[in-house]
Design a protein around this motif. Structure first.
Motif, PDB file in Angstrom:
ATOM      1  N   VAL A 135      12.526 104.140  62.846  1.00 46.95           N
ATOM      2  CA  VAL A 135      13.057 103.574  64.077  1.00 46.95           C
ATOM      3  C   VAL A 135      13.136 102.058  63.927  1.00 46.95           C
ATOM      4  CG1 VAL A 135      12.242 105.436  65.550  1.00 46.95           C
ATOM      5  CG2 VAL A 135      10.745 103.514  65.057  1.00 46.95           C
ATOM      6  N   LYS A 213      21.469  99.972  66.516  1.00 45.51           N
ATOM      7  CA  LYS A 213      21.414  99.039  65.391  1.00 45.51           C
ATOM      8  C   LYS A 213      21.217  99.683  64.031  1.00 45.51           C
ATOM      9  CE  LYS A 213      21.735  94.981  67.311  1.00 45.51           C
ATOM     10  NZ  LYS A 213      22.957  94.207  67.045  1.00 45.51           N
ATOM     11  N   MET A 214      20.760 100.916  63.963  1.00 51.13           N
ATOM     12  CA  MET A 214      20.285 101.424  62.683  1.00 51.13           C
ATOM     13  C   MET A 214      21.135 102.559  62.125  1.00 51.13           C
ATOM     14  SD  MET A 214      17.058  99.896  62.361  1.00 51.13           S
ATOM     15  CE  MET A 214      16.066 101.101  61.533  1.00 51.13           C
ATOM     16  N   ARG A 215      22.306 102.782  62.676  1.00 50.13           N
ATOM     17  CA  ARG A 215      23.109 103.889  62.173  1.00 50.13           C
ATOM     18  C   ARG A 215      23.623 103.604  60.762  1.00 50.13           C
ATOM     19  NH1 ARG A 215      27.310 103.499  65.834  1.00 50.13           N
ATOM     20  NH2 ARG A 215      26.152 101.796  66.777  1.00 50.13           N
ATOM     21  N   HIS A 584      12.719  98.826  51.575  1.00 50.63           N
ATOM     22  CA  HIS A 584      11.866  97.989  52.418  1.00 50.63           C
ATOM     23  C   HIS A 584      11.260  98.844  53.521  1.00 50.63           C
ATOM     24  CE1 HIS A 584      11.681  94.153  55.110  1.00 50.63           C
ATOM     25  NE2 HIS A 584      10.520  94.455  54.575  1.00 50.63           N
ATOM     26  N   ASP A 635       4.837  94.481  55.723  1.00 46.99           N
ATOM     27  CA  ASP A 635       5.849  95.338  55.124  1.00 46.99           C
ATOM     28  C   ASP A 635       5.789  95.244  53.615  1.00 46.99           C
ATOM     29  OD1 ASP A 635       6.449  92.707  55.441  1.00 46.99           O
ATOM     30  OD2 ASP A 635       8.605  92.995  55.590  1.00 46.99           O
TER      31      ASP A 635
ATOM     32  N   MET B   1      31.528  99.607  67.054  1.00 45.84           N
ATOM     33  CA  MET B   1      30.479  98.912  66.311  1.00 45.84           C
ATOM     34  C   MET B   1      29.968  99.816  65.215  1.00 45.84           C
ATOM     35  SD  MET B   1      27.275  96.998  67.969  1.00 45.84           S
ATOM     36  CE  MET B   1      25.968  98.173  67.710  1.00 45.84           C
ATOM     37  N   SER B   2      30.424  99.636  63.992  1.00 47.99           N
ATOM     38  CA  SER B   2      29.908 100.471  62.908  1.00 47.99           C
ATOM     39  C   SER B   2      28.737  99.743  62.296  1.00 47.99           C
ATOM     40  CB  SER B   2      30.985 100.696  61.870  1.00 47.99           C
ATOM     41  OG  SER B   2      31.232  99.477  61.214  1.00 47.99           O
ATOM     42  N   SER B   3      27.662  99.782  63.022  1.00 48.01           N
ATOM     43  CA  SER B   3      26.567  98.882  62.683  1.00 48.01           C
ATOM     44  C   SER B   3      25.747  99.393  61.505  1.00 48.01           C
ATOM     45  CB  SER B   3      25.655  98.736  63.896  1.00 48.01           C
ATOM     46  OG  SER B   3      24.394  98.336  63.491  1.00 48.01           O
ATOM     47  N   THR B   4      25.211  98.502  60.755  1.00 45.98           N
ATOM     48  CA  THR B   4      24.151  98.843  59.824  1.00 45.98           C
ATOM     49  C   THR B   4      23.042  97.859  60.091  1.00 45.98           C
ATOM     50  OG1 THR B   4      24.807  97.278  58.170  1.00 45.98           O
ATOM     51  CG2 THR B   4      25.822  99.420  58.052  1.00 45.98           C
ATOM     52  N   MET B   5      21.925  98.113  59.478  1.00 47.80           N
ATOM     53  CA  MET B   5      20.847  97.175  59.708  1.00 47.80           C
ATOM     54  C   MET B   5      20.710  96.273  58.502  1.00 47.80           C
ATOM     55  SD  MET B   5      20.365 100.317  59.049  1.00 47.80           S
ATOM     56  CE  MET B   5      19.834 101.240  57.658  1.00 47.80           C
ATOM     57  N   HIS B   8      19.206  92.234  55.562  1.00 50.28           N
ATOM     58  CA  HIS B   8      18.734  91.743  54.278  1.00 50.28           C
ATOM     59  C   HIS B   8      18.720  92.845  53.240  1.00 50.28           C
ATOM     60  CE1 HIS B   8      15.430  92.540  57.031  1.00 50.28           C
ATOM     61  NE2 HIS B   8      14.888  93.164  56.043  1.00 50.28           N
ATOM     62  N   HIS B  10      18.665  96.243  52.038  1.00 51.36           N
ATOM     63  CA  HIS B  10      18.527  97.654  51.709  1.00 51.36           C
ATOM     64  C   HIS B  10      18.247  98.529  52.900  1.00 51.36           C
ATOM     65  CE1 HIS B  10      18.643  95.985  47.821  1.00 51.36           C
ATOM     66  NE2 HIS B  10      17.601  95.228  48.086  1.00 51.36           N
ATOM     67  N   SER B  12      16.544  98.101  55.706  1.00 50.99           N
ATOM     68  CA  SER B  12      15.138  98.165  56.035  1.00 50.99           C
ATOM     69  C   SER B  12      14.956  98.606  57.464  1.00 50.99           C
ATOM     70  CB  SER B  12      14.537  96.781  55.877  1.00 50.99           C
ATOM     71  OG  SER B  12      13.665  96.539  56.939  1.00 50.99           O
ATOM     72  N   PRO B  13      13.971  99.451  57.735  1.00 53.19           N
ATOM     73  CA  PRO B  13      13.690  99.813  59.104  1.00 53.19           C
ATOM     74  C   PRO B  13      12.883  98.748  59.814  1.00 53.19           C
ATOM     75  CG  PRO B  13      12.177 100.918  57.648  1.00 53.19           C
ATOM     76  CD  PRO B  13      13.099 100.122  56.791  1.00 53.19           C
ATOM     77  N   MET B  14      12.666  97.646  59.167  1.00 51.44           N
ATOM     78  CA  MET B  14      11.731  96.682  59.723  1.00 51.44           C
ATOM     79  C   MET B  14      12.459  95.523  60.375  1.00 51.44           C
ATOM     80  SD  MET B  14       8.508  97.139  58.798  1.00 51.44           S
ATOM     81  CE  MET B  14       8.107  95.450  58.958  1.00 51.44           C
ATOM     82  N   GLY B  16      11.106  92.825  60.289  1.00 46.62           N
ATOM     83  CA  GLY B  16       9.968  92.077  59.730  1.00 46.62           C
ATOM     84  C   GLY B  16      10.067  90.586  59.971  1.00 46.62           C
ATOM     85  N   ILE B  88      28.233  95.207  73.607  1.00 49.54           N
ATOM     86  CA  ILE B  88      27.105  96.020  74.047  1.00 49.54           C
ATOM     87  C   ILE B  88      26.232  95.240  75.023  1.00 49.54           C
ATOM     88  CG2 ILE B  88      25.442  95.455  72.220  1.00 49.54           C
ATOM     89  CD1 ILE B  88      26.326  98.917  73.490  1.00 49.54           C
TER      90      ILE B  88
END
Ligand code: HEM
Ligand code: CU
Lengths: 655, 119
Positions: A135, A213-215, A584, A635, B1-5, B8, B10, B12-14, B16, B88
């Motif tokens: 998440v 945000k994470m798709r 990560h 992390d 919005m074809s978002s990725t995270m 930085h 790879h 990351s789920p963080m 951070g 959004i």
């Protein structure tokens, strides 16, 4: 209930032989657990693998275990109440005890069974379905879980320490104010709900951000599985509705602990304002728990009909319409309060409008099944069983929403039957469908179908036997929250039938437990990762998925991406043409557990008005916040060799 | 919005520490926002406790303080001025505004018991 002579409340609840017996049982269980952990040297494992985890899959499993335990606890309460009411002049429960039981039953079932069950499902499925590795805020996710957990513990503790709350799950003043509910019971309710409420709000925010945000690349909003859409609806409702509950409970707490008078009429307070605030949260809350169930039905029905969901965009529109409209109907819970004909008319019409998008969804599920290749697995049985249930629940809902008629139905057994029809037939069926569906993904084995179906039939038949007579009892004048009734009202037969139904449902639950135990021992292992020949991304991963979920994030080109990959690309997702890179990931942390524990300690202090203990708890909370704020080591990167090794072991070649 | 995270690399789920583009140093704006919130809240309390205004005037003042408080929250805590992904933001802000208005106006309507007799 008004207790004339105010005596100091004893710390341990004594006197009632049933509670004494449970005390002994609880103590023995605790000793047993501690002994087992020590004997098998599992303390370290427990701490490292579970108590400190920030992995959404493990957090989901912990929510699931908690939800099932709470379902058991709330279920025992229910069976006790039904036994008491089976025959006139029942003598099993004292009146005070009955009040405590229906209060805890309602509170536990909504807040500590339904809520963690939906959190379990969304934690397990959402990141996998959108192609994410966790998440958005894994650490916050752990905090949410432990806040829920310790909130639930606080409420459950009241049963043996201090005494349970008894002002109903809605806890209306003036009954819930100090003069009418002295002692710590009501405080337990207030602080338990506040504690877990913080966790719920954080979960709502966390999942909304995760989904936006994470798709994975290419996973546009309109390519998302419908379950994910339903979680958007639920998260939005959580974010906007829960603060109202927080405020309502805080105001009662001020009244009780600090002598404020928000809700005491003699001092100029307005108890009706509590009712208003409570339902500003309360009605959206029922949709917070039903929307994920709708999402699960969409996944299950389409998978087991081997068809894409009929009317996808109308499904999305319905979810969003429900989320907005369900925020505009709250006054239908207090038509009888007398706010006036204008108010009642507005809220009656708005309530009936919710039925429209819900109806759209039901028809879409039916059309999805139409001409599909249907496989009647246990998950599918729960989904199909839901439809007639919800048709009846929706119809009786519309009856209740007709304000003038509600003056007859309100607070009668008709109302009880209505909301159990939607909450059991909708939410519980949905969550059980989801549990059977995603179980292999969580644990790597499939729940036995024969036992599962036996459980379904017992539960489903028991449900109708239990609740259909209650509609009639409502018409015959039986009101809710009565602990007994005299013979000669004409209610006896129907009550007896209802109780028999409740027992059949209880047996159904036992079969579910048996199914879990049997399948853990002998159940079919899920070696492919895709036991249902399903359609969405989570089934492209091995069961259980590795802790980083996706070694490479797939590029999504269509809805039902995994199904398309199987049809057009020999079961290979589009993955970027690069070597595996280090991943990560967040580090485990014990702080969320300690943080929530500090809340628990502080809450317990406030319950007893031991302010030194409350201060100690608060200090713990602050300490945890500070520790985390200055912790920069949160992390790490999973090295490539480890990923390759894991992927190899899971039989997927790391190309 | 074809978002990725992919802020930085790879996925990351963080969120951070290295992600935050925030200025180091003392978070003055948070402190100011907090103090302003406290002042606005206590102002409402003072209006109720220490003045003899009519009910309607009191409600008006409280609503004004509440409205100001919304802006304090938006500007000092909710990064209202840092516009990324405006669409959004606009959707969620208007939804929030809509829900808030419904709750406030609905509650005032319900709690004024304008029907007078018990229906
Ligand atoms: C067509 C949709 C629905 C309509 C029109 C509707 C209408 C109503 C109305 C008017 C009441 C208040 C009756 C009274 O107190 O006299 C009520 C109570 C209730 N409904 Fe529904 N409902 C609907 C769906 C649902 C769903 C989906 C759920 C839960 C998943 C639900 C859960 C409840 C609960 C828990 C109560 C009782 C709360 C209490 O007093 O303790 N309803 N419903
Ligand atoms: Cu409602």
């Amino acid at each position: 209930m008004l207790r004339g002579d105010v005596q100091p409340t004893p710390f341990f609840v004594t006197g009632d032989p049933m509670i004494l017996a449970s005390d002994v049982l609880i103590a023995l269980t605790l000793v047993g657990i501690v002994a087992a952990l020590t004997y098998f040297k599992k303390w370290k494992w427990l701490w490292r693998e579970w108590l400190t985890t920030v992995d959404h899959k493990k957090i989901g499993i912990m929510y699931l275990i908690a939800a099932l335990l709470m379902m058991f606890r709330g279920g025992v309460d229910a069976e006790l109440m039904r036994t008491q009411l089976a025959l006139p002049n029942g003598r099993l429960l004292q009146p005070e005890h009955y009040d405590q039981i229906f209060t805890t039953h309602g509170t536990v079932m909504i807040l500590f069974m339904a809520m963690p069950f939906i959190f379990a499902m969304m934690n397990i499925a959402v990141p996998l379905q959108i192609g994410a590795r966790d998440v958005a805020f894994p650490y916050l996710n752990a905090i949410s879980f432990w806040m829920f957990f310790f909130g639930a513990m606080l409420l459950n503790l009241s049963f043996v320490i201090g005494g349970s709350p008894d002002a109903g799950w809605v806890s209306y003043p003036p009954l819930s104010e100090t003069p009418f509910s002295p002692g710590p019971g009501e405080n337990f309710y207030l602080l338990a709900l506040q504690t877990s409420g913080i966790g719920s709000i954080a979960t709502g925010i966390n999942f909304l951000v995760t989904i936006f945000k994470m798709r994975a690349p290419g996973m546009t909003l309109m390519r998302m599985p419908l379950f994910v859409w339903s979680i958007i609806g639920t998260s939005v409702l959580i974010i906007f509705a829960f603060p109202a509950l927080t405020v309502a409970l805080a105001l009662i707490l001020f009244d009780r602990l600090m002598g404020a008078h928000f809700f005491t009429i003699l001092q100029g307070g307005v108890p009706m304002m509590y009712i208003n605030l409570f339902w500003i949260w309360g009605h959206p809350e029922v949709y917070i728990v039903i929307l994920p169930a709708f999402g699960i039905f969409s996944e299950v029905v389409s998978t087991f009909s081997k068809k894409r969901t009929f009317g996808y965009s109308s499904m999305v529109a319905s979810i969003m319409a429900i989320s907005v409209i369900s925020y505009l109907v709250w006054a239908h819970h207090f038509f009888t309060m007398g706010a006036g004909p204008g108010v009642n008319a507005f809220f009656a019409i708005a309530s009936m409008c919710v039925g429209i998008p819900t109806g759209v969804k039901v028809f879409n599920w039916l059309f999805t099944m139409y001409q599909g290749r249907i496989r009647l697995t246990t998950a599918m049985m729960w989904a199909i069983g839901f439809i007639p249930n919800f048709a009846i629940g929706g119809a009786t809902g519309i009856m209740l929403a007709a304000a003038p008629a509600d003056y007859q139905y309100h607070n009668s057994y008709f109302l009880i039957a209505h909301f159990h029809q939607v909450l059991i037939g909708g939410v519980v069926y949905g969550m059980l469908a989801g549990m059977y569906y995603w179980w292999p993904k969580m644990f790597g084995f499939i729940l036995d179908d024969r036992l599962g179906k036996a459980a379904f039939w017992l539960f489903n038949i028991g449900f109708y036997v239990c609740f259909l007579p209650q509609y009639q009892l409502g018409f015959m004048g039986m009101t809710r929250r009565i602990y007994t009734y005299p013979a000669g009202m004409g209610w006896t037969t129907l009550n007896l039938i209802s109780t028999i139904g409740a027992y059949i449902m209880g047996i159904g639950f036992v079969f579910i437990v048996l199914d879990v135990l049997y399948s853990a021992w002998r159940g079919e292992r899920d070696v492919t990762g895709d036991p249902w020949d399903a359609r969405t991304l989570e089934w492209s991963l091995p069961s259980p998925a590795p802790h980083y979920n996706f070694a490479k994030i797939p590029v999504i080109t269509a809805r039902d991406a995994w199904w398309v990959a199987k049809q057009e690309n020999h079961g290979k997702l589009n993955e970027p043409d690069e070597p595996i890179a280090p991943i990560h990931m967040p580090k485990n942390s014990g702080v969320p557990f300690l943080f929530a524990l500090a809340f628990f300690v502080g809450g317990f202090g406030l319950v007893w008005e031991w302010y030194w203990l409350a201060a100690l708890g608060l200090a713990g909370v602050l300490l945890c916040l500070v520790t985390r704020s200055w912790d920069y080591n949160t992390d790490y990167y999973v090295p490539v060799e480890e990923i390759e090794h894991t992927e190899m072991a899971l039989r997927r070649s790391p190309t | 919005m074809s978002s990725t995270m992919d802020s930085h690399g790879h996925g990351s789920p963080m969120g951070g520490p290295q992600r935050g583009s925030h200025e180091e140093g003392f978070p003055w704006s948070h402190v100011i926002g907090y103090v302003l919130s406290l002042i606005l809240t206590f102002a409402a309390l003072v209006i109720v406790e220490n003045t003899k205004l009519s009910g309607a005037a009191m409600v008006t003042y409280i609503l004004i303080f509440a409205g100001l408080q919304v802006f304090v929250q938006l500007f000092f805590f909710m990064h209202f001025t840092e516009t990324v992904g405006p669409r959004i933001h606009i959707v969620s802000l208007s939804l929030g505004l809509f829900f808030t208005m419904c709750v406030i106006l609905g509650s005032i309507w319900i709690m004024s018991f304008s029907g007078h007799q018990a229906y």
